[in-house]
Design a protein around this motif. Sequence first.
Motif, PDB file in Angstrom:
ATOM      1  N   PRO A 191       0.834  -1.213   0.000  1.00  0.00           N
ATOM      2  CA  PRO A 191       0.000   0.000   0.000  1.00  0.00           C
ATOM      3  C   PRO A 191       0.861   1.251   0.000  1.00  0.00           C
ATOM      4  N   SER A 192       0.521   2.187  -0.863  1.00  0.00           N
ATOM      5  CA  SER A 192       1.365   3.370  -1.027  1.00  0.00           C
ATOM      6  C   SER A 192       1.450   4.207   0.242  1.00  0.00           C
ATOM      7  N   ALA A 193       0.343   4.360   0.962  1.00  0.00           N
ATOM      8  CA  ALA A 193       0.344   5.199   2.158  1.00  0.00           C
ATOM      9  C   ALA A 193       1.262   4.640   3.230  1.00  0.00           C
ATOM     10  N   PHE A 194       1.441   3.318   3.246  1.00  0.00           N
ATOM     11  CA  PHE A 194       2.327   2.692   4.219  1.00  0.00           C
ATOM     12  C   PHE A 194       3.785   2.787   3.798  1.00  0.00           C
ATOM     13  N   ILE A 195       4.082   2.480   2.533  1.00  0.00           N
ATOM     14  CA  ILE A 195       5.473   2.323   2.113  1.00  0.00           C
ATOM     15  C   ILE A 195       6.148   3.644   1.734  1.00  0.00           C
ATOM     16  N   ARG A 196       5.400   4.664   1.326  1.00  0.00           N
ATOM     17  CA  ARG A 196       6.054   5.908   0.880  1.00  0.00           C
ATOM     18  C   ARG A 196       6.897   6.556   1.975  1.00  0.00           C
ATOM     19  N   PRO A 197       6.428   6.686   3.203  1.00  0.00           N
ATOM     20  CA  PRO A 197       7.301   7.271   4.234  1.00  0.00           C
ATOM     21  C   PRO A 197       8.555   6.440   4.485  1.00  0.00           C
ATOM     22  N   LEU A 198       8.442   5.122   4.402  1.00  0.00           N
ATOM     23  CA  LEU A 198       9.604   4.268   4.602  1.00  0.00           C
ATOM     24  C   LEU A 198      10.596   4.418   3.452  1.00  0.00           C
ATOM     25  N   ALA A 199      10.072   4.466   2.226  1.00  0.00           N
ATOM     26  CA  ALA A 199      10.948   4.590   1.056  1.00  0.00           C
ATOM     27  C   ALA A 199      11.671   5.928   1.035  1.00  0.00           C
ATOM     28  N   ALA A 200      11.031   6.963   1.538  1.00  0.00           N
ATOM     29  CA  ALA A 200      11.650   8.293   1.549  1.00  0.00           C
ATOM     30  C   ALA A 200      12.901   8.310   2.420  1.00  0.00           C
ATOM     31  N   ALA A 201      12.942   7.408   3.398  1.00  0.00           N
ATOM     32  CA  ALA A 201      14.090   7.360   4.303  1.00  0.00           C
ATOM     33  C   ALA A 201      15.031   6.207   3.994  1.00  0.00           C
ATOM     34  N   ASP A 202      14.755   5.457   2.930  1.00  0.00           N
ATOM     35  CA  ASP A 202      15.570   4.279   2.611  1.00  0.00           C
ATOM     36  C   ASP A 202      16.051   4.350   1.149  1.00  0.00           C
ATOM     37  N   PRO A 203      17.295   4.733   0.926  1.00  0.00           N
ATOM     38  CA  PRO A 203      17.802   4.847  -0.455  1.00  0.00           C
ATOM     39  C   PRO A 203      17.990   3.497  -1.151  1.00  0.00           C
ATOM     40  N   GLU A 204      17.796   2.397  -0.436  1.00  0.00           N
ATOM     41  CA  GLU A 204      18.019   1.083  -1.042  1.00  0.00           C
ATOM     42  C   GLU A 204      16.795   0.554  -1.784  1.00  0.00           C
ATOM     43  N   ILE A 205      15.650   1.215  -1.660  1.00  0.00           N
ATOM     44  CA  ILE A 205      14.463   0.776  -2.386  1.00  0.00           C
ATOM     45  C   ILE A 205      13.881   1.924  -3.199  1.00  0.00           C
ATOM     46  N   ALA A 206      13.131   1.563  -4.227  1.00  0.00           N
ATOM     47  CA  ALA A 206      12.472   2.549  -5.088  1.00  0.00           C
ATOM     48  C   ALA A 206      11.037   2.110  -5.314  1.00  0.00           C
ATOM     49  N   LEU A 207      10.159   3.080  -5.541  1.00  0.00           N
ATOM     50  CA  LEU A 207       8.747   2.816  -5.759  1.00  0.00           C
ATOM     51  C   LEU A 207       8.351   3.163  -7.187  1.00  0.00           C
ATOM     52  N   VAL A 208       7.502   2.313  -7.763  1.00  0.00           N
ATOM     53  CA  VAL A 208       7.029   2.515  -9.133  1.00  0.00           C
ATOM     54  C   VAL A 208       5.508   2.407  -9.140  1.00  0.00           C
ATOM     55  N   PRO A 209       4.795   3.416  -9.668  1.00  0.00           N
ATOM     56  CA  PRO A 209       3.327   3.330  -9.738  1.00  0.00           C
ATOM     57  C   PRO A 209       2.891   2.147 -10.600  1.00  0.00           C
ATOM     58  N   LEU A 210       1.761   1.536 -10.238  1.00  0.00           N
ATOM     59  CA  LEU A 210       1.194   0.408 -10.974  1.00  0.00           C
ATOM     60  C   LEU A 210      -0.067   0.848 -11.711  1.00  0.00           C
ATOM     61  N   VAL A 211      -0.169   0.451 -12.974  1.00  0.00           N
ATOM     62  CA  VAL A 211      -1.339   0.815 -13.778  1.00  0.00           C
ATOM     63  C   VAL A 211      -2.577   0.058 -13.291  1.00  0.00           C
ATOM     64  N   ASP A 212      -2.438  -1.223 -13.084  1.00  0.00           N
ATOM     65  CA  ASP A 212      -3.577  -2.081 -12.755  1.00  0.00           C
ATOM     66  C   ASP A 212      -3.319  -2.889 -11.487  1.00  0.00           C
ATOM     67  N   GLY A 213      -2.624  -2.282 -10.541  1.00  0.00           N
ATOM     68  CA  GLY A 213      -2.248  -2.988  -9.325  1.00  0.00           C
ATOM     69  C   GLY A 213      -3.380  -3.122  -8.321  1.00  0.00           C
ATOM     70  N   PRO A 214      -3.109  -3.776  -7.214  1.00  0.00           N
ATOM     71  CA  PRO A 214      -4.126  -3.983  -6.174  1.00  0.00           C
ATOM     72  C   PRO A 214      -4.577  -2.659  -5.557  1.00  0.00           C
ATOM     73  N   ARG A 215      -5.786  -2.685  -5.060  1.00  0.00           N
ATOM     74  CA  ARG A 215      -6.313  -1.557  -4.297  1.00  0.00           C
ATOM     75  C   ARG A 215      -6.865  -2.108  -2.994  1.00  0.00           C
ATOM     76  N   ARG A 216      -6.766  -1.313  -1.944  1.00  0.00           N
ATOM     77  CA  ARG A 216      -7.290  -1.764  -0.660  1.00  0.00           C
ATOM     78  C   ARG A 216      -8.067  -0.647   0.013  1.00  0.00           C
ATOM     79  N   ILE A 217      -8.865  -1.055   0.989  1.00  0.00           N
ATOM     80  CA  ILE A 217      -9.557  -0.092   1.836  1.00  0.00           C
ATOM     81  C   ILE A 217      -9.043  -0.261   3.256  1.00  0.00           C
ATOM     82  N   GLU A 218      -8.927   0.852   3.957  1.00  0.00           N
ATOM     83  CA  GLU A 218      -8.663   0.797   5.393  1.00  0.00           C
ATOM     84  C   GLU A 218      -9.988   1.011   6.100  1.00  0.00           C
ATOM     85  N   SER A 219     -10.292   0.130   7.039  1.00  0.00           N
ATOM     86  CA  SER A 219     -11.578   0.171   7.712  1.00  0.00           C
ATOM     87  C   SER A 219     -11.413   0.195   9.227  1.00  0.00           C
ATOM     88  N   LEU A 220     -12.416   0.742   9.867  1.00  0.00           N
ATOM     89  CA  LEU A 220     -12.549   0.668  11.310  1.00  0.00           C
ATOM     90  C   LEU A 220     -13.628  -0.368  11.602  1.00  0.00           C
TER      91      LEU A 220
END
Length: 305
Positions: free
Chosen positions: A243-272
Amino acid sequence: MDLQQMRYVVAVAETLNFTRAAERCDVVQSSLSHRIAGLERELGVQLFARSSRRVELTSAGVAFLVGARECLAAADRAVADAAAATGVVRGRLAVGVIVTTAAVDVPDLLRRYRDQHPHVNVRLRAGGSDELVAAIRTGELDIAFLGLPEGEEPPGVESLVLDHDAHVLVVAAGHPLAGASRVALREIVAETFVDFTEGTPARAQSDRAFAAAGLARDVAYEAGFAELIPRLVARGLGVAMLPSAFIRPLAAADPEIALVPLVDGPRRIESLAWSRFNPSPATRAMLDVLGVSATPRPGAGPAAD
């Protein structure tokens, strides 16, 4: 028989050690042992099998433990309800959280809750969405923050969608796709994947996306917790979708990984999610802090087993 004896039995059952149980209950061991022995005489059964090195529940003890926990929970609820009638929220609030929760700042939420309701004892439990939902249904948890495949609702509980999120591809910084503007699933299906454990909602999000595209992939590494996945990717063991909202802050602080947008990738909902049957005062107070109504949907009642 009294509630204190039941608390002693539960403590020994959970620690399988009379000394640790006595420490948990803030009582000397001899007193705890004496009270449990007295209860066993009253019941006419042995609750624990004891030796110099081991303590185990007997079959009678296992049966008694279920009712004891129910009695203690009912007693705690009675105290909480009485306090709530005077405008004071007391008792226990058990909160479940998936590690990838991003829609709500949980530490800040708990701080605001404590400021408003300092007499509530809050317990946190991390886990997968499926096990957290099951724990709500059995009464082990009062409320939980979940992550589920888009369009899926947790069964047997009240729930509210908090946010929608799209997955991104996570690759090592030196991977050929690092820096790509976007990719489709068909372009990465031949890659070796790192993913969550098969059968979990977190894994289902990616599995369903590939199935919908008519593709089959190779998952070589399964991880039971989210933090390990980007570390495995950084070592070049495979690629992942998170999930982008989870991994983006981690990737911003980790030069060893990179993120690539997905055209038809998974989508999720966060629920209470919370129990749809008679939420406790502490649960209702948390829902109030979140700005959520505790009123169940029409026809909602206790979940069937």
